[in-house]
Write a protein that holds these residues in place. Structure first.
Motif, short mmCIF file in Angstrom:
data_model
loop_
_atom_site.label_atom_id
_atom_site.label_comp_id
_atom_site.label_asym_id
_atom_site.label_seq_id
_atom_site.Cartn_x
_atom_site.Cartn_y
_atom_site.Cartn_z
N GLU A 290 0.83 -1.19 0.00
CA GLU A 290 0.00 0.00 0.00
C GLU A 290 0.87 1.25 0.00
OE1 GLU A 290 -2.41 -0.36 3.53
OE2 GLU A 290 -1.02 0.86 4.70
N PHE A 291 0.35 2.30 -0.64
CA PHE A 291 1.07 3.56 -0.78
C PHE A 291 0.25 4.68 -0.14
CE2 PHE A 291 2.83 0.88 -4.01
CZ PHE A 291 4.17 1.25 -4.09
N ARG A 292 0.85 5.31 0.87
CA ARG A 292 0.26 6.47 1.53
C ARG A 292 0.89 7.71 0.93
NH1 ARG A 292 0.92 4.07 7.72
NH2 ARG A 292 -0.69 2.45 7.53
N VAL A 293 0.06 8.55 0.32
CA VAL A 293 0.58 9.63 -0.53
C VAL A 293 -0.21 10.92 -0.30
CG1 VAL A 293 1.04 10.33 -2.92
CG2 VAL A 293 1.15 7.90 -2.29
N ILE A 294 0.51 12.04 -0.32
CA ILE A 294 -0.10 13.36 -0.50
C ILE A 294 0.45 13.93 -1.80
CG2 ILE A 294 0.16 15.79 0.19
CD1 ILE A 294 -0.60 15.12 2.97
N ASP A 295 -0.45 14.44 -2.63
CA ASP A 295 -0.08 15.14 -3.86
C ASP A 295 -0.63 16.56 -3.82
OD1 ASP A 295 1.14 13.67 -6.34
OD2 ASP A 295 -0.14 12.16 -5.41
N PHE A 296 0.20 17.51 -4.24
CA PHE A 296 -0.24 18.88 -4.47
C PHE A 296 0.09 19.25 -5.91
CE2 PHE A 296 0.70 18.92 0.13
CZ PHE A 296 -0.52 19.37 0.61
N TYR A 297 -0.79 20.05 -6.53
CA TYR A 297 -0.64 20.40 -7.94
C TYR A 297 -0.81 21.90 -8.15
CZ TYR A 297 -1.44 15.41 -8.66
OH TYR A 297 -1.36 14.04 -8.61
N ARG A 298 -0.10 22.39 -9.16
CA ARG A 298 -0.37 23.73 -9.69
C ARG A 298 -0.84 23.58 -11.13
NH1 ARG A 298 2.17 27.57 -12.88
NH2 ARG A 298 4.17 26.46 -12.92
N ARG A 299 -1.99 24.17 -11.41
CA ARG A 299 -2.54 24.15 -12.77
C ARG A 299 -2.15 25.43 -13.51
NH1 ARG A 299 -6.72 26.88 -14.76
NH2 ARG A 299 -7.45 27.43 -12.66
N GLU A 300 -1.86 25.27 -14.78
CA GLU A 300 -1.63 26.42 -15.66
C GLU A 300 -2.46 26.18 -16.92
OE1 GLU A 300 2.25 27.85 -17.96
OE2 GLU A 300 2.42 28.11 -15.78
N GLY A 301 -3.43 27.05 -17.18
CA GLY A 301 -4.35 26.80 -18.27
C GLY A 301 -5.22 25.60 -17.95
N ASP A 302 -5.28 24.64 -18.87
CA ASP A 302 -6.10 23.45 -18.62
C ASP A 302 -5.27 22.22 -18.32
OD1 ASP A 302 -5.04 23.06 -21.12
OD2 ASP A 302 -6.94 22.61 -22.12
N LYS A 303 -3.97 22.42 -18.05
CA LYS A 303 -3.10 21.28 -17.74
C LYS A 303 -2.32 21.53 -16.45
CE LYS A 303 -2.44 19.58 -22.47
NZ LYS A 303 -1.44 19.15 -23.48
N LEU A 304 -1.72 20.47 -15.94
CA LEU A 304 -0.95 20.54 -14.70
C LEU A 304 0.50 20.90 -15.01
CD1 LEU A 304 -2.41 17.33 -13.04
CD2 LEU A 304 -3.08 19.71 -12.62
N ALA A 305 1.06 21.79 -14.18
CA ALA A 305 2.41 22.30 -14.43
C ALA A 305 3.42 21.84 -13.38
CB ALA A 305 2.39 23.83 -14.48
N GLU A 306 2.98 21.74 -12.12
CA GLU A 306 3.89 21.32 -11.05
C GLU A 306 3.16 20.35 -10.14
OE1 GLU A 306 6.88 24.21 -9.32
OE2 GLU A 306 5.35 25.64 -10.00
N ASN A 307 3.95 19.44 -9.54
CA ASN A 307 3.40 18.42 -8.64
C ASN A 307 4.40 18.19 -7.51
OD1 ASN A 307 2.69 14.83 -9.05
ND2 ASN A 307 2.06 16.23 -7.45
N TRP A 308 3.96 18.44 -6.28
CA TRP A 308 4.75 18.12 -5.10
C TRP A 308 4.15 16.86 -4.49
CZ3 TRP A 308 3.02 22.77 -6.67
CH2 TRP A 308 3.94 23.80 -6.86
N ILE A 309 4.96 15.84 -4.30
CA ILE A 309 4.41 14.55 -3.88
C ILE A 309 5.18 14.00 -2.69
CG2 ILE A 309 5.75 13.37 -5.66
CD1 ILE A 309 3.43 11.29 -5.77
#
Length: 332
Positions: A290-309
């Protein structure tokens, strides 16, 4: 719909009180801001805790004893309601570093007497003026590398003390327009849909380009590292990870939310998979992980640009009979 100002202010006051409190005052702070039966989820070796006082004595007191002059350096701060629930509860999320002087041992990790930064990502569920649930995911191996006690073999991507968003706009102390949050959730949902069980049936880079910018940045956990651009992300993380784990379950989240251009989620666990290929220098092992995960994202336009995981890799290996933390801290 009503905004999130009261919940945001509660969490900001909570952070300030934790920072200001001495050792003996930490249980008092927890009792003031959190429900007595607080449900707290943390990474290995802390795990699941119940009760505000237990969290104070098991996590915050040891942390502030070890990292003196502790300060919180917040890079993301936003709030919203869980997309997949109808209880109306508000979740406040934040991410950054807890920085201090590493003066005393922490969970067996030897101190350096030098500045150290502990990556963290957290979600707080607020009801009736109290925090009733909290996920506090922290990258302990990242701290270990800063001390010269590297718990893992060479990683496929890069070790970095990781910055906040490129746009420097991640602190949403004021409420953002609802339409922007909906657009961010739509981008995250599209990515999750494509991810599925890793069986979309098209080449990996082609899959990624459907929901990610070409110059996307993936700020990964210690043991994997950070990587930049779709081709390098595919080469340095996503490809090796999918080769190592098969029969991925569906994704499950305790909270999935967004505000403005930022969003994220966490699970306990997020998903499970079978470890059928080598990963991080370790051989395959039988059974599901099992994987315990937090993801944070920054959107730019209609796509994702950055991901902190944040991935609890110490827990991943503990399930397979390897106590990485104990093995590393007992050397010498």
């Amino acid at each position: 719909m009503p905004g999130f100002q009261s919940e945001k202010q509660l969490v900001r006051d909570y952070y300030a009180a934790l920072s200001a409190a001495d050792h003996d005052a930490l249980p008092i702070v927890m009792a003031k801001f959190c429900a007595p039966d607080l449900v707290w989820r943390g990474y290995h070796p802390v795990g699941l805790l119940n009760g505000a006082e237990t969290v104070a004595t098991t996590f915050w007191q040891p942390l502030k004893h070890a990292l003196t002059s502790l300060q919180r350096r917040t890079d993301l701060f936003f709030a919203g309601r869980h997309l997949l629930a109808d209880d109306g509860a508000v979740w406040v999320a934040s991410m950054g570093h807890l920085m201090g002087l590493f003066d005393q041992p922490l969970f067996g990790i030897l101190p350096t007497g030098k500045v150290a930064m502990l990556r963290y990502g957290t979600f707080h569920k607020v009801e009736n003026g109290k925090i009733i649930e909290e996920a506090m995911y922290f990258d302990l191996p990242h701290l270990m590398v800063q001390t010269g006690q590297n718990p893992f073999p060479p990683q496929t991507a890069q070790h970095l003390v990781q910055p906040g968003p490129m746009t420097h706009g991640g602190l949403l102390f004021d409420d953002a327009p609802e339409a922007e949050g909906r657009a961010t959730l739509a981008a995250i949902e599209a990515m999750i849909s494509d991810l599925g069980s890793w069986n979309l049936g098209i080449p990996l880079e082609e899959e990624l380009r459907r929901t990610w910018h070409e110059d996307m940045i993936w700020w990964g956990p210690e043991g994997i590292g950070a990587t930049y651009t779709i081709p390098r992300y595919a080469q340095q993380h996503s490809g090796p990870f999918r080769a190592a784990f098969t029969n991925r379950s569906a994704t499950g989240h305790i909270c999935r939310t967004a505000e403005g251009h930022y969003g994220g989620f966490f699970g306990w666990p997020n998903f499970t998979a079978e470890h059928t290929g080598g990963f991080m220098g370790m051989p395959a092992t039988p059974g599901r992980v099992e994987f315990r995960v937090i993801d944070f994202y920054r959107r730019e336009g209609d796509k994702l640009a950055e991901n902190w995981i944040f991935i609890d890799l110490l827990h991943v290996w503990a399930q397979q009979g390897v106590d990485i933390l104990k093995r590393t801290t007992e050397i010498g």
